[in-house]
Design a protein around this motif. Structure first.
Motif, PDB file in Angstrom:
ATOM      1  N   ALA A 158       2.597   1.804  -3.182  1.00 14.95           N
ATOM      2  CA  ALA A 158       1.146   2.140  -4.222  1.00 14.95           C
ATOM      3  C   ALA A 158       0.959   3.688  -3.962  1.00 14.95           C
ATOM      4  N   LEU A 159       1.044   3.737  -3.242  1.00 10.80           N
ATOM      5  CA  LEU A 159       1.026   5.982  -3.061  1.00 10.80           C
ATOM      6  C   LEU A 159       2.381   6.420  -2.564  1.00 10.80           C
ATOM      7  N   THR A 160       3.523   5.732  -2.945  1.00 11.79           N
ATOM      8  CA  THR A 160       4.603   6.363  -3.327  1.00 11.79           C
ATOM      9  C   THR A 160       4.433   7.053  -4.594  1.00 11.79           C
ATOM     10  N   HIS A 161       4.397   5.667  -5.536  1.00  8.50           N
ATOM     11  CA  HIS A 161       3.650   6.159  -6.885  1.00  8.50           C
ATOM     12  C   HIS A 161       3.563   7.142  -6.738  1.00  8.50           C
ATOM     13  N   LEU A 162       2.016   7.494  -6.451  1.00  7.00           N
ATOM     14  CA  LEU A 162       0.972   8.209  -6.691  1.00  7.00           C
ATOM     15  C   LEU A 162       1.160   9.883  -6.149  1.00  7.00           C
TER      16      LEU A 162
ATOM     17  N   SER B 185       0.889  -2.887  -6.442  1.00  8.98           N
ATOM     18  CA  SER B 185      -0.919  -3.318  -5.195  1.00  8.98           C
ATOM     19  C   SER B 185      -0.319  -4.582  -5.578  1.00  8.98           C
TER      20      SER B 185
ATOM     21  N   THR C  21       0.868  -1.476   0.118  1.00  6.44           N
ATOM     22  CA  THR C  21       0.162   0.280  -0.259  1.00  6.44           C
ATOM     23  C   THR C  21       0.438   1.265   0.003  1.00  6.44           C
TER      24      THR C  21
ATOM     25  N   ALA D 205       2.091   1.442  -9.392  1.00  5.90           N
ATOM     26  CA  ALA D 205       0.977   1.496  -8.232  1.00  5.90           C
ATOM     27  C   ALA D 205      -0.052   0.786  -8.329  1.00  5.90           C
TER      28      ALA D 205
END
Length: 123
Positions: free
Chosen positions: A18-22, A108, A15, A104
């Motif tokens: 994924a948030l780091t990519h976003l 995930s 998680t 992301a």
């Protein structure tokens, strides 16, 4: 050329990865957020090689996009190249949005996604 094995992302970090990519997309909401948010994650999660390398990629992607936009802005001086610059900016914008989204989704799923040309592998 040496091929590096694609590391997996452990379930506990998926998680956050994924948030780091976003996080690179934060620049569309907060001025300089596209660079500052990934750098903040990089500093806070420096003990995690996967998350910190994703944060480095996100920050570097936004920095490169900024440099390319700034460099091509000079071409506005020549009136004839304005349509080419606008097309380049549209394509660059699509790439700058698509890469973090793909990253992301892959994160995930537990797959480390390395951005083309500028991506780095975790150490």
């Amino acid at each position: 050329m040496v091929q590096v094995a694609n590391p997996g992302i452990v379930p506990e970090e998926r998680t956050l990865a994924a948030l780091t990519h976003l996080s690179g997309l934060a620049g569309y909401l907060i001025p300089l957020g596209g660079v500052l948010v990934p750098i903040l994650i990089w500093v806070v999660k420096s003990e995690s090689p996967v998350v910190s390398s994703i944060a480095k990629q996100a920050a570097f992607l936004n920095f490169v996009v900024f440099l390319l936009v700034a460099a091509t802005a000079i071409l506005w001086i020549t009136i004839i190249l304005i349509p080419v610059v606008v097309l380049f900016w549209v394509l660059l914008g699509l790439v700058a949005i698509a890469l973090p989204v793909v990253g992301a989704i892959r994160a995930s799923d537990g797959i480390y996604y390395r951005y083309p040309l500028i991506g780095i592998a975790p150490r």
